[in-house]
Motif scaffolding. Structure first.
Motif, PDB file in Angstrom:
ATOM      1  N   ASP A   1      -3.336   0.305  -5.947  1.00 45.35           N
ATOM      2  CA  ASP A   1      -4.422   1.093  -5.351  1.00 45.35           C
ATOM      3  C   ASP A   1      -5.519   0.161  -4.814  1.00 45.35           C
ATOM      4  OD1 ASP A   1      -5.917   0.301  -7.552  1.00 45.35           O
ATOM      5  OD2 ASP A   1      -5.610   2.185  -8.640  1.00 45.35           O
ATOM      6  N   ASP A   2      -6.523   0.754  -4.182  1.00 44.87           N
ATOM      7  CA  ASP A   2      -7.549  -0.057  -3.522  1.00 44.87           C
ATOM      8  C   ASP A   2      -8.397  -0.836  -4.527  1.00 44.87           C
ATOM      9  OD1 ASP A   2      -6.532   0.992  -1.232  1.00 44.87           O
ATOM     10  OD2 ASP A   2      -8.235   2.306  -0.788  1.00 44.87           O
ATOM     11  N   ARG A   3      -8.548  -0.276  -5.722  1.00 45.34           N
ATOM     12  CA  ARG A   3      -9.312  -0.985  -6.765  1.00 45.34           C
ATOM     13  C   ARG A   3      -8.615  -2.310  -7.091  1.00 45.34           C
ATOM     14  NH1 ARG A   3     -10.152  -1.217 -12.417  1.00 45.34           N
ATOM     15  NH2 ARG A   3     -12.309  -0.753 -13.020  1.00 45.34           N
ATOM     16  N   GLN A   4      -7.300  -2.234  -7.275  1.00 45.16           N
ATOM     17  CA  GLN A   4      -6.541  -3.466  -7.558  1.00 45.16           C
ATOM     18  C   GLN A   4      -6.587  -4.413  -6.348  1.00 45.16           C
ATOM     19  OE1 GLN A   4      -2.683  -2.998  -9.848  1.00 45.16           O
ATOM     20  NE2 GLN A   4      -2.966  -0.895  -9.167  1.00 45.16           N
TER      21      GLN A   4
ATOM     22  N   MET B   1       0.854  -1.192   0.000  1.00 45.73           N
ATOM     23  CA  MET B   1       0.000   0.000   0.000  1.00 45.73           C
ATOM     24  C   MET B   1       0.893   1.246   0.000  1.00 45.73           C
ATOM     25  SD  MET B   1      -2.867  -1.445   2.654  1.00 45.73           S
ATOM     26  CE  MET B   1      -4.202  -0.252   2.481  1.00 45.73           C
TER      27      MET B   1
ATOM     28  N   ASN C   1       0.121   4.122   4.473  1.00 49.07           N
ATOM     29  CA  ASN C   1      -0.555   4.968   3.484  1.00 49.07           C
ATOM     30  C   ASN C   1       0.480   5.626   2.568  1.00 49.07           C
ATOM     31  OD1 ASN C   1      -1.679   7.330   2.262  1.00 49.07           O
ATOM     32  ND2 ASN C   1      -3.430   7.144   3.645  1.00 49.07           N
TER      33      ASN C   1
ATOM     34  N   ASP D   1       0.292   7.425  -0.167  1.00 42.38           N
ATOM     35  CA  ASP D   1       0.105   8.818  -0.602  1.00 42.38           C
ATOM     36  C   ASP D   1       0.534   9.797   0.483  1.00 42.38           C
ATOM     37  OD1 ASP D   1      -0.957   8.839  -3.316  1.00 42.38           O
ATOM     38  OD2 ASP D   1      -2.606   7.683  -2.463  1.00 42.38           O
TER      39      ASP D   1
ATOM     40  N   LYS E   1       5.039   4.366  -3.437  1.00 40.41           N
ATOM     41  CA  LYS E   1       4.276   4.935  -4.566  1.00 40.41           C
ATOM     42  C   LYS E   1       5.178   5.100  -5.788  1.00 40.41           C
ATOM     43  CE  LYS E   1       1.164   8.870  -5.396  1.00 40.41           C
ATOM     44  NZ  LYS E   1       0.041   8.143  -5.958  1.00 40.41           N
TER      45      LYS E   1
END
Ligand code: URP
Ligand code: ZN
Ligand code: ZN
Length: 464
Positions: free
Chosen positions: A167-170, A158, A191, A193, A161
């Motif tokens: 990302d959360d979709r994946q 997570m 996190n 980001d 970057k």
């Protein structure tokens, strides 16, 4: 070869008793008092006297990075030096991480990792597959990895970057597929980001020292991501395993999740239990630049308590060593210091000394968190992780009272400093058997590279 280990005090995750262990070939054949061994040909019987010793299962370290391309360099232990150092420290099986390259297949990554590891390991090993690019093609590969390759756990980041982060979709998509196929998701839960923002902010302010690595990853970044991961896992019903959990906030997220009776497992690492963030104020703070960073004393208390409450099931290392010269890649900018810390050889002795000998955990708990639970969670039990009839004869003989000092001048890891230089340890690994073969005998390694075998793992265990 037939071996008899006599008179040892056998400790497993549940038992503590004196008995002999008879090993035939690679497997434990019998355990008991006064075993009837007359039927064996004495000329080929190796007898090991373990009187006064603790006899425990070989350690399982499910979080190591050997010969891994990372942050513009490679971790400095390869499969030979890393698995050999692990054996010296009583760890007979490690699980390493394959990293998918974004845009490439999982199979391509497996082949690349096999190229570095095949025939090079001294101790036994397995792989997690890190999915850094989940798409329709990757999705089709999951079932094959679980059912054919014996790689049943999928690592997600997570953070990092722009390099490894998904990302959360994946994440949700991967969770659904992994659950369907009977696997488990590992996560580096911070996190990405927020961390990316804080790193850029500190650099813009001219703050370049290792202390700002620590200040770019405050506790909230880990607590938030852990909670989000746990919620996504609950929603999809996918079993999860949070790697290298360091702090109170993150553990509280898991505590909440367990009220929902989720399958959620937690690993911490030896360094988070015994060293703290004051290291980042030292001149050589880069030695402890790892992600997540070291935390506070209050977090150490939370982690020890979490172990005894059964919320933290595994103590691993996240062994990812770099030579001091490599660490100097970030001498003018903390964000360029390769992240990672050497501990593969020290984990068991430090946990024994700081945990058992200082009264924080019992001997049975020591076995559980350094060996048995990882073997269960990652589908290797009871082949690995215990001393039982039919199990691999991965056995460590310990002198619980021998005192020694950790140092880069005596360790076997391929790294030119120790994060524990001068640390006084009570409790020493004296002999290590790997699949019935005496692999370490009083500070000497008796097996060569190629002896270590790849362990194909089963689907997520239901035994824990
Ligand atoms: O600092 C660390 N942990 N390095 C290895 C990669 C990872 O995040 O586990
Ligand atoms: Zn990580
Ligand atoms: Zn790691």
């Amino acid at each position: 070869m037939t071996t008899l280990i006599k008179n040892g005090n056998i400790i497993t995750a549940t038992d503590n008793y004196v008995a002999d262990i008879l090993i035939e070939g690679e497997i434990i054949k019998a355990i008991g008092r006064d075993l009837n061994i007359e039927t064996y040909n004495y000329s080929s019987l190796q007898i090991i006297d373990a009187a006064g010793m603790l006899v425990m299962p070989g350690g399982v370290d499910p979080h190591v990075h050997l010969d891994m391309p990372f942050m513009g360099t490679y971790s400095s232990d390869n499969y030979e030096t890393g698995t050999r150092a692990a054996l010296y420290g009583g760890t007979t099986t490690v699980i390493d991480f394959i990293l998918q390259k974004q845009g490439n297949s999982l199979q391509a990554a497996l082949q690349e990792w096999k190229g570095r590891s095949d025939n090079n390991c001294v101790g036994d090993y397995s792989f997690h597959m890190a999915v850094t690019d989940f798409n329709d093609d990757t999705k089709k590969e999951i079932k094959h990895f679980i059912e054919e390759e014996g790689i049943t756990s999928f690592k997600t980041f997570m953070a990092y970057k722009g390099a490894l982060m998904i990302d959360d979709r994946q994440m949700i998509g991967l969770m659904e597929e992994v659950k369907k196929c009977g696997g488990l998701i590992n996560v580096h839960a911070t996190n990405g980001d927020m961390i990316d923002y804080l790193i850029a902010k500190h650099i813009a302010e001219g703050k370049f020292s290792p202390l700002y690595h620590y200040l770019s990853q405050p506790e909230i970044t880990e607590a938030e991501a852990s909670e989000r991961f746990v919620d996504m896992a609950s929603y999809t019903g996918c079993p999860g395993y949070i790697v290298h959990l360091t702090c109170e906030g993150a553990l509280n997220a898991v505590r909440n999740a367990t009220r929902r009776n989720q399958k959620m497992f937690v690993e911490t690492c030896i360094q988070y239990l015994i060293i703290d963030a004051s290291k980042y104020e030292q001149e050589d703070g880069a030695k402890w630049v790892m992600s997540p960073p070291l935390r506070e004393k209050k977090d150490q208390e939370t982690l020890w308590a979490g172990i005894n409450q059964g919320l933290v099931q595994v103590v691993a290392t996240d062994h990812c060593p770099f030579m001091w010269e490599q660490k100097l890649m970030g001498k003018d900018d903390f964000s360029k210091i390769p992240n990672g810390h050497p501990a593969i050889e020290n984990r068991m002795e430090l946990l024994f000394s700081e945990g058992v000998n200082k009264g924080k955990i019992t001997l049975n708990k020591f076995v559980e968190i350094s060996s048995t639970n990882a073997a269960k969670i990652f589908g290797m039990f009871p082949k690995k992780g215990t001393i039982a009839v039919g199990s691999d004869a991965d056995i460590v003989l310990w002198d619980a009272n021998e005192e020694h000092t950790l140092s880069a001048s005596t360790h076997h890891m391929n790294v030119d400093y120790s994060g524990y230089e001068g640390w006084q340890v009570k409790g020493k690994v004296k002999k290590v058997l790997l699949r019935g073969k005496l692999a370490i005998d009083n500070n000497e390694c008796k097996v060569d590279k190629g002896f270590g075998k790849f362990v194909k793992r089963n689907k997520v265990s239901q035994v824990i």
